[in-house]
Design an enzyme around this catalytic site. Structure first.
Site, PDB file in Angstrom:
ATOM      1  N   LYS A 138       1.061  -1.096  -0.080  1.00 60.07           N
ATOM      2  CA  LYS A 138       0.066  -0.006  -0.177  1.00 60.07           C
ATOM      3  C   LYS A 138       0.853   1.219   0.109  1.00 60.07           C
ATOM      4  O   LYS A 138       2.081   1.101   0.427  1.00 60.07           O
ATOM      5  CB  LYS A 138      -0.908  -0.175   1.218  1.00 60.07           C
ATOM      6  CG  LYS A 138      -2.077   0.946   1.098  1.00 60.07           C
ATOM      7  CD  LYS A 138      -3.166   0.294   0.216  1.00 60.07           C
ATOM      8  CE  LYS A 138      -4.432   1.312   0.361  1.00 60.07           C
ATOM      9  NZ  LYS A 138      -5.454   0.502  -0.362  1.00 60.07           N
ATOM     10  N   ASP A 178      -7.084   4.436  -4.671  1.00 56.60           N
ATOM     11  CA  ASP A 178      -7.786   4.318  -3.230  1.00 56.60           C
ATOM     12  C   ASP A 178      -8.433   5.668  -2.861  1.00 56.60           C
ATOM     13  O   ASP A 178      -8.498   6.438  -3.871  1.00 56.60           O
ATOM     14  CB  ASP A 178      -6.679   3.850  -2.234  1.00 56.60           C
ATOM     15  CG  ASP A 178      -7.359   3.436  -0.830  1.00 56.60           C
ATOM     16  OD1 ASP A 178      -7.778   2.241  -0.867  1.00 56.60           O
ATOM     17  OD2 ASP A 178      -7.444   4.146   0.167  1.00 56.60           O
TER      18      ASP A 178
HETATM   19  P1  NDP Z   1     -13.159   7.761  -2.536  1.00 55.02           P
HETATM   20  O1  NDP Z   1     -11.977   8.726  -2.231  1.00 55.02           O
HETATM   21  O2  NDP Z   1     -13.436   7.468  -3.965  1.00 55.02           O
HETATM   22  O3  NDP Z   1     -14.320   7.974  -1.606  1.00 55.02           O
HETATM   23  C1  NDP Z   1     -14.233   8.063  -0.141  1.00 55.02           C
HETATM   24  C2  NDP Z   1     -15.512   8.127   0.580  1.00 55.02           C
HETATM   25  O4  NDP Z   1     -15.658   8.037   1.716  1.00 55.02           O
HETATM   26  C3  NDP Z   1     -16.129   9.753   0.160  1.00 55.02           C
HETATM   27  O5  NDP Z   1     -17.496   9.713   0.213  1.00 55.02           O
HETATM   28  C4  NDP Z   1     -15.552  10.613   1.427  1.00 55.02           C
HETATM   29  O6  NDP Z   1     -16.103  11.796   1.580  1.00 55.02           O
HETATM   30  C5  NDP Z   1     -15.684   9.493   2.519  1.00 55.02           C
HETATM   31  N1  NDP Z   1     -14.825   9.695   3.558  1.00 55.02           N
HETATM   32  C6  NDP Z   1     -13.170   9.583   3.459  1.00 55.02           C
HETATM   33  N2  NDP Z   1     -12.603  10.030   4.646  1.00 55.02           N
HETATM   34  C7  NDP Z   1     -13.808  10.044   5.538  1.00 55.02           C
HETATM   35  C8  NDP Z   1     -13.760  10.306   6.840  1.00 55.02           C
HETATM   36  N3  NDP Z   1     -12.674  10.348   7.541  1.00 55.02           N
HETATM   37  N4  NDP Z   1     -15.104  10.309   7.374  1.00 55.02           N
HETATM   38  C9  NDP Z   1     -16.056   9.976   6.707  1.00 55.02           C
HETATM   39  N5  NDP Z   1     -16.175   9.908   5.337  1.00 55.02           N
HETATM   40  C10 NDP Z   1     -15.004   9.723   4.763  1.00 55.02           C
HETATM   41  O7  NDP Z   1     -12.429   6.354  -1.946  1.00 55.02           O
HETATM   42  P2  NDP Z   1     -12.945   4.850  -2.312  1.00 55.02           P
HETATM   43  O8  NDP Z   1     -14.377   4.935  -2.409  1.00 55.02           O
HETATM   44  O9  NDP Z   1     -11.935   4.517  -3.354  1.00 55.02           O
HETATM   45  O10 NDP Z   1     -12.589   4.114  -0.931  1.00 55.02           O
HETATM   46  C11 NDP Z   1     -13.561   3.962   0.179  1.00 55.02           C
HETATM   47  C12 NDP Z   1     -12.849   2.836   0.855  1.00 55.02           C
HETATM   48  O11 NDP Z   1     -12.820   1.755   0.304  1.00 55.02           O
HETATM   49  C13 NDP Z   1     -11.434   2.983   1.723  1.00 55.02           C
HETATM   50  O12 NDP Z   1     -11.390   2.403   3.040  1.00 55.02           O
HETATM   51  C14 NDP Z   1     -10.455   2.232   0.642  1.00 55.02           C
HETATM   52  O13 NDP Z   1      -9.377   1.768   1.144  1.00 55.02           O
HETATM   53  C15 NDP Z   1     -11.635   1.101   0.393  1.00 55.02           C
HETATM   54  N6  NDP Z   1     -11.210   0.334  -0.830  1.00 55.02           N
HETATM   55  C16 NDP Z   1     -11.286   0.995  -2.075  1.00 55.02           C
HETATM   56  C17 NDP Z   1     -11.001  -0.032  -3.186  1.00 55.02           C
HETATM   57  C18 NDP Z   1     -11.220   0.809  -4.497  1.00 55.02           C
HETATM   58  O14 NDP Z   1     -11.269  -0.005  -5.674  1.00 55.02           O
HETATM   59  N7  NDP Z   1     -11.434   1.954  -4.694  1.00 55.02           N
HETATM   60  C19 NDP Z   1     -10.851  -1.267  -2.933  1.00 55.02           C
HETATM   61  C20 NDP Z   1     -10.810  -1.859  -1.680  1.00 55.02           C
HETATM   62  C21 NDP Z   1     -11.119  -1.077  -0.652  1.00 55.02           C
HETATM   63  P3  NDP Z   1     -15.445  13.199   1.124  1.00 55.02           P
HETATM   64  O15 NDP Z   1     -15.603  13.112  -0.465  1.00 55.02           O
HETATM   65  O16 NDP Z   1     -16.274  14.091   1.924  1.00 55.02           O
HETATM   66  O17 NDP Z   1     -13.689  12.849   1.512  1.00 55.02           O
END
Ligand code: NDP
Length: 458
Positions: A138, A178
């Site tokens: 990572k 991510d």
């Molecule tokens: P994005 O950046 O696309 O979206 C993240 C989302 O979570 C946004 O809605 C964001 O809101 C919200 N968020 C981020 N930080 C916080 C916080 N501290 N408190 C509340 N809400 C928060 O990321 P992904 O969708 O890609 O990733 C989301 C999760 O999934 C992570 O844990 C990632 O590690 C995991 N993941 C992702 C994969 C992928 O293929 N993308 C694969 C496997 C796991 P805002 O826009 O306001 O920041």
């Protein structure tokens, strides 16, 4: 942190867990997320290791919790006003026993070494569960892409890649996206990698479709989590159609989780971002979803705008776990669902939960779900669809072909089914309950551990 040994463990396993975790915490001070991720795995794996002494004698778990290496570097770039800015970046190359390092890059102000070590450690097990030859890694930076112009993000990505390019390669380490790293950032990083090396290879995944990306990659994590939920519900002869569902987040994972849930006939009543959540009791339908997708993917707006547009409630600064539902998908970030949230969900009739985000549930919450013997799909199993299709993107790049949407989706479904079967194989309690946490941890551990045993003392 809660007491280390869990009540269901025998005393030998409990003592070993306490000893193991005290040593790990001492060797890795100030890294709470890493401690939490290791403990969740160790609670399942230590009893198994004690029953299979070859792993204990070879100190496999001790070696597995020490990364192969961590690269830390400065990223200097210039903002639009001509100010010089400096960020810190990392690549944690954790374990390459079963294949080249593979795992995303996260750009967020909260990124620390602890966070990336937890994510890299989880990735070892997740990648192993997919059945594809991928090691765990990572990376990321404390750079905040929010509020930056495209040019600023481009200059940052280009500067970062100058150093990162020395440590990655299609047979060495293949980063992906991510939080904060989507198609735009991957495009800038891949473009810079090509300039530096003069080679067009599958060195990053999550690429645009025009330059080596795979169909269904952007949907894969969210779709995969829903497929995994479906597999879990089938154990009880149940399904997704007609269920009321809460989802957190509105990023890449959450959006495509919601899309698939709508397609399968569920009623999704919440979505959130870091500022708050919306509650739409009528459900997000296909029309509202198209609007939401445009808001988040194109206009980069806030979730509160959904409430204004469709006249539903917006809860500022809150998380959606007080809303009654049968299925829940935490898809935002780590530790977004604590023990109290879990109790509230259970009291409101929760039937099953699948983690779209990485480690969204605290250890207290995980224990509450397992104690209640509801279906609980842990992240390393439920969200493995993203890295699985990243693996398929690598395969297509190496073969110089592109599979159809149907072909990739079929493979994704098969992989999620295979992961679920592994969870059942190692997590069946024998009394009708499948503990998917234990199943995923041991199922992921065994393949990597056997490879490490074969390599001798390395
Ligand atoms: P994005 O950046 O696309 O979206 C993240 C989302 O979570 C946004 O809605 C964001 O809101 C919200 N968020 C981020 N930080 C916080 C916080 N501290 N408190 C509340 N809400 C928060 O990321 P992904 O969708 O890609 O990733 C989301 C999760 O999934 C992570 O844990 C990632 O590690 C995991 N993941 C992702 C994969 C992928 O293929 N993308 C694969 C496997 C796991 P805002 O826009 O306001 O920041």
């Amino acid at each position: 942190m809660t007491r280390l040994a869990t009540p269901s463990m025998n005393s030998a396993a409990g003592e070993k867990l306490d000893r193991f975790m005290s040593g790990l915490i001492k060797r890795n001070p100030g890294e709470p997320e890493f401690h939490q991720a290791v403990q969740e795995v160790a609670e399942s794996v230590i009893p198994y290791v004690l029953e299979h002494p070859k792993y204990d004698e070879a100190q496999i778990l001790e070696r597995m919790t020490e990364p192969d290496r961590i690269v830390i570097f400065r990223v200097t770039w210039e903002d639009d006003d001509g100010n010089i800015r400096a960020n810190r970046a990392w690549r944690v190359q954790f374990n390459k026993s079963i294949g080249p390092y593979k795992g995303g890059m996260r750009f967020h102000p909260s990124v620390t070494q602890s966070l990336l070590k937890f994510l890299g450690f989880e990735q070892i097990f997740k990648n192993s569960l997919t059945g594809l030859p991928m090691g765990g890694a990572k990376g990321g930076s404390n750079f905040n892409p929010k509020g930056k112009s495209d040019r600023e993000v481009m200059r940052f990505c280009q500067s970062l890649m100058i150093e990162l390019s020395r440590h990655i390669g299609e047979d060495t380490d293949i980063p992906a996206g991510d939080i904060g790293v989507g198609a735009r950032e991957i495009g800038y990083m891949f473009g810079q990698y090509m300039r530096l090396t003069n080679r067009f290879t599958g060195v990053l995944t999550g690429k645009g479709l025009a330059f080596g990306g795979s169909l269904v990659r952007k949907e894969a994590t969210g779709y995969g989590a829903v497929y995994f939920m479906r597999n879990m519900l089938e154990l009880k002869g149940e399904g997704i159609d007609g269920r009321t569902v809460t989802v957190s987040g509105s990023g890449n994972v959450a959006l495509y989780c919601i899309e698939k849930l709508i397609e399968l006939g569920a009623k999704v009543v919440t979505a959130s971002d870091s500022a708050g959540f919306i509650h739409d009791p009528d459900g997000i339908d296909a029309h509202k979803f198209a609007w939401l997708k445009d808001l988040k993917e194109i206009r980069r707006g806030r979730i509160s705008e959904y409430a204004e547009q469709f006249g539903c409630e917006y809860h500022d600064g809150k998380r959606p776990w007080g809303v009654p539902c049968e299925l829940a998908f935490p898809c935002a970030t780590q530790n977004e669902l604590n023990g109290d949230d879990a109790k509230r969900l259970l009291a409101n009739g929760l039937v099953a939960i699948a983690e779209g985000a990485n480690m969204p549930s605290t250890l207290d919450a995980v224990h509450a779900f397992l104690d209640a013997t509801i279906l609980f799909g842990p992240a390393k199993a439920a969200n493995a669809g993203g890295v699985a299709v990243s693996g398929l993107e690598q395969s297509q790049n190496s073969l110089r072909i592109s599979w159809s949407r149907e072909e990739v989706d079929r493979r994704l479904k098969d992989i999620m089914k295979g992961i679920h079967e592994k969870c059942v194989q190692f997590g069946d309690d024998g009394n009708g309950y499948v503990n998917h946490v234990r199943g995923a941890n041991i199922g992921g551990f065994v393949k990597v551990a056997d490879a490490m045993l074969a390599y001798g003392i390395v």
